[in-house]
Design an enzyme around this catalytic site. Structure first.
Site, short mmCIF file in Angstrom:
data_model
loop_
_atom_site.label_atom_id
_atom_site.label_comp_id
_atom_site.label_asym_id
_atom_site.label_seq_id
_atom_site.Cartn_x
_atom_site.Cartn_y
_atom_site.Cartn_z
N TRP A 100 1.08 -1.35 -0.04
CA TRP A 100 -0.32 -0.23 -0.44
C TRP A 100 0.88 1.37 0.15
O TRP A 100 0.27 2.30 -0.27
CB TRP A 100 -1.17 -0.04 1.30
CG TRP A 100 -2.24 -0.93 1.02
CD1 TRP A 100 -2.13 -2.46 1.74
CD2 TRP A 100 -2.76 -1.16 0.15
NE1 TRP A 100 -2.94 -3.42 1.93
CE2 TRP A 100 -3.34 -2.15 0.28
CE3 TRP A 100 -3.46 -0.86 -0.90
CZ2 TRP A 100 -4.28 -2.93 -0.05
CZ3 TRP A 100 -4.27 -1.96 -2.41
CH2 TRP A 100 -4.99 -2.23 -1.02
N ASP A 167 -1.30 6.61 6.62
CA ASP A 167 -2.86 5.67 5.72
C ASP A 167 -2.76 4.28 7.49
O ASP A 167 -1.58 3.57 7.40
CB ASP A 167 -1.90 4.99 4.54
CG ASP A 167 -2.91 4.06 3.86
OD1 ASP A 167 -4.42 3.29 4.97
OD2 ASP A 167 -2.56 2.97 3.20
N LYS A 191 -11.53 -1.60 6.81
CA LYS A 191 -10.70 -3.16 7.95
C LYS A 191 -11.28 -2.93 9.22
O LYS A 191 -11.44 -3.68 9.68
CB LYS A 191 -9.17 -2.11 7.25
CG LYS A 191 -9.04 -2.23 6.00
CD LYS A 191 -8.00 -3.57 5.74
CE LYS A 191 -8.17 -3.30 3.76
NZ LYS A 191 -7.07 -2.86 2.78
C1 LIG Z 1 -6.43 -1.92 1.69
C2 LIG Z 1 -6.06 -1.46 2.19
C3 LIG Z 1 -5.69 0.42 1.33
C4 LIG Z 1 -6.63 0.25 0.24
O1 LIG Z 1 -8.53 0.23 0.84
P1 LIG Z 1 -9.36 0.52 -0.58
O2 LIG Z 1 -9.94 1.33 0.30
O3 LIG Z 1 -9.69 -0.79 -0.55
O4 LIG Z 1 -8.59 1.03 -1.57
C5 LIG Z 1 -5.20 0.82 1.96
N1 LIG Z 1 -3.88 0.91 2.70
C6 LIG Z 1 -4.37 0.17 3.91
C7 LIG Z 1 -3.48 0.10 4.65
C8 LIG Z 1 -4.82 -1.00 3.44
O5 LIG Z 1 -5.12 -2.28 4.86
#
Ligand SMILES: *Cc1c(COP(=O)(O)O)cnc(C)c1O
Length: 354
Positions: A100, A167, A191
């Site tokens: 990511w 993030d 998540k």
């Molecule tokens: C799943 C994830 C993403 C991507 O998320 P989306 O909502 O599918 O765009 C980005 N960063 C991390 C750390 C993730 O676990």
């Protein structure tokens, strides 16, 4: 039978949240209308949006500190480019700790110069680099607090004077951090916060408005702030369900209380991984994530037998990401400790029968 759901995302949510969300699909708070059909401009939904935004800030300890919470669309992936659009004038620093992070770097490069301060790609991202410094001449520093795919997480965040973008998709609301050290936090809801479809963005207002480029309205945090996160039709159901989950978390005692439970779940699985000779952990021990535990079978010929035992026990979503292989136990807030206990029993059973 309800499964033990270790899926990395979309993830498990509390049963009572599923129940309340499904009730609202039929009749939202006795209104005679479904949450799926009410106007997002109705007073009832405006209240939902305001409570969800306020509760997000409250749980993170960011009330009255100059932050705004937004519920946007496009997932965390949209934030890779949106953050850069709003903050990158010339150059930004990124820490590369996984798939990511690498995707965020790729997007940011479209808009300016990216200095990758450190990367753990040399070891398939099984650790968090610590030997780096954050340059002072950059517009911001970007990091990923928890690496969902590789099962690592940052335990100590370096001090810096430049704005910090993080993030937190897979560990938001799971552990206590000094969130006021971050200037922009984003997280795809699916998540640890709610269903797919909404993305939480928490931004310190004073970092905005400093770039010279024109920003398309949908990518402009200031536009969304100005419209109270209702610039266009928001993902009504995803936000409502996220709110139900945030209320659940508050009732449980907030992040402080859930972190204790999350630590116990993580200790349970990691001690099994370390003591059971049939398994080995993937991530560097000091960098292990309490949300996503990655591990492999030492002897791959046992895979079929182990998978059969998992299935029999009602365990779902344990397959590792294709870039790591093996297994990954995602243990988000709503996963009961009992489910981790069931997984550990299955791992023990494999050892007994081998
Ligand atoms: C799943 C994830 C993403 C991507 O998320 P989306 O909502 O599918 O765009 C980005 N960063 C991390 C750390 C993730 O676990």
């Amino acid at each position: 039978m309800k499964k033990h759901n270790f899926s990395a995302g979309p993830c498990i949510l509390p049963q009572e949240v599923f129940k309340k969300a499904s009730e609202a699909v039929l009749d939202f708070n006795g209104s005679g209308l479904s949450i799926l059909e009410i106007s997002h401009r109705s007073a009832a939904f405006v209240d939902v949006m305001e409570e969800a935004r306020a509760l997000s800030l409250e749980l993170l300890g960011l009330n009255d500190k100059g932050y705004k919470a937004l519920f946007l669309q496009g997932g965390a992936s949209m934030q890779f480019i949106m953050a850069a659009f709003n903050l990158m004038e010339k150059k930004a620093a990124y820490l590369d700790t996984g798939t990511w992070s690498a995707k965020a770097i790729k997007e940011a490069k479209l808009l300016g110069e990216v200095e990758v301060v450190a990367s753990s790609k040399d070891k398939n991202y099984n650790y968090i680099p610590k030997d780096y410094s954050i340059p002072s001449d950059v517009d911001y520093f970007h990091c990923t607090s928890n690496n969902t795919i590789f099962g690592t997480s940052i335990q100590e965040f370096k001090e810096t004077k430049v704005p910090v973008v993080c993030d937190m998709s897979s560990d938001i609301f799971s552990r206590q951090l000094d969130f006021s050290k971050f200037d922009l936090i984003y997280a795809g809801a699916q998540k640890n916060m709610g269903p797919a479809g909404a993305t939480l963005v928490v931004v310190k207002e004073d970092i905005l408005g400093k770039v010279s480029r024109n920003i398309p309205s949908m990518l402009d945090y200031k536009v969304h702030i100005g419209k109270d996160s209702m610039f266009n039709t928001p993902p009504v159901f995803a936000i409502y369900t996220s709110l139900l989950n945030l209320r659940w978390l508050k009732e449980k005692g907030g992040i402080e209380a859930i972190e204790k439970i999350n630590k116990k779940k993580a200790e349970l699985i990691y001690s099994e991984i370390d003591l059971n000779p049939l398994f080995k952990g993937f991530a560097n021990k000091p960098d292990r994530s309490n949300m996503n535990a990655t591990f492999n079978l030492v002897d791959d010929t046992l895979k079929e037998r182990f998978d059969a035992l998992l299935k029999e026990a009602g365990i779902n979503g344990l397959n590792g990401h294709r870039s790591v292989g093996g297994y990954r136990a995602s243990m988000y807030n709503a996963l009961p400790k009992k489910s981790v206990g069931v997984l550990v029993e299955v791992m023990d059973e494999l050892e007994r029968k081998s």
